[in-house]
Write a protein that holds these residues in place. Sequence first.
Motif, mmCIF file in Angstrom:
data_model
loop_
_atom_site.group_PDB
_atom_site.id
_atom_site.type_symbol
_atom_site.label_atom_id
_atom_site.label_comp_id
_atom_site.label_asym_id
_atom_site.label_seq_id
_atom_site.Cartn_x
_atom_site.Cartn_y
_atom_site.Cartn_z
ATOM 1 N N LYS A 7 17.384 -10.304 -35.015
ATOM 2 C CA LYS A 7 17.927 -9.017 -34.602
ATOM 3 C C LYS A 7 16.878 -7.941 -34.869
ATOM 4 N N PRO A 8 17.005 -6.787 -34.213
ATOM 5 C CA PRO A 8 16.065 -5.702 -34.498
ATOM 6 C C PRO A 8 16.008 -5.403 -35.997
ATOM 7 N N LYS A 24 13.432 -2.366 -31.708
ATOM 8 C CA LYS A 24 14.149 -1.914 -30.518
ATOM 9 C C LYS A 24 13.654 -0.517 -30.157
ATOM 10 N N THR A 25 13.307 -0.300 -28.891
ATOM 11 C CA THR A 25 12.841 1.005 -28.448
ATOM 12 C C THR A 25 14.033 1.914 -28.153
ATOM 13 N N GLY A 28 16.206 0.725 -25.442
ATOM 14 C CA GLY A 28 17.007 -0.467 -25.683
ATOM 15 C C GLY A 28 16.228 -1.754 -25.505
ATOM 16 N N ASP A 29 14.942 -1.636 -25.121
ATOM 17 C CA ASP A 29 14.102 -2.829 -24.987
ATOM 18 C C ASP A 29 13.785 -3.404 -26.361
ATOM 19 N N LEU A 30 13.604 -4.717 -26.417
ATOM 20 C CA LEU A 30 13.166 -5.360 -27.646
ATOM 21 C C LEU A 30 11.672 -5.633 -27.543
ATOM 22 N N ARG A 31 10.960 -5.411 -28.635
ATOM 23 C CA ARG A 31 9.523 -5.635 -28.683
ATOM 24 C C ARG A 31 9.177 -6.350 -29.973
#
Length: 51
Positions: A7-8, A24-25, A28-31
Motif C-alpha cells: 500500500k502507499p 501515491k501522487t 492518485g497514481d502509484l509510483r
Amino acid sequence: MLVLGRKPGEFVMIGKDIKVMVIKTEDGDLRLAIDAPKDIKITRGEILVHD
C-alpha cells in the motif's frame, strides 16, 4: 519472481541498503520511490525491452 502487495507508504528492503517504497501522487497514481547507493545502476524496464 517475488510478487508482493504493498500500500502507499509501505516499502520493501533489498539487501541492507536498497529501499523501494510505494508512493501515491496527488492525481492518485502509484509510483515507486527507490533509495539506493549511487553506485547501483537502476534502469527502467521499457529501456531494456526492444521490439
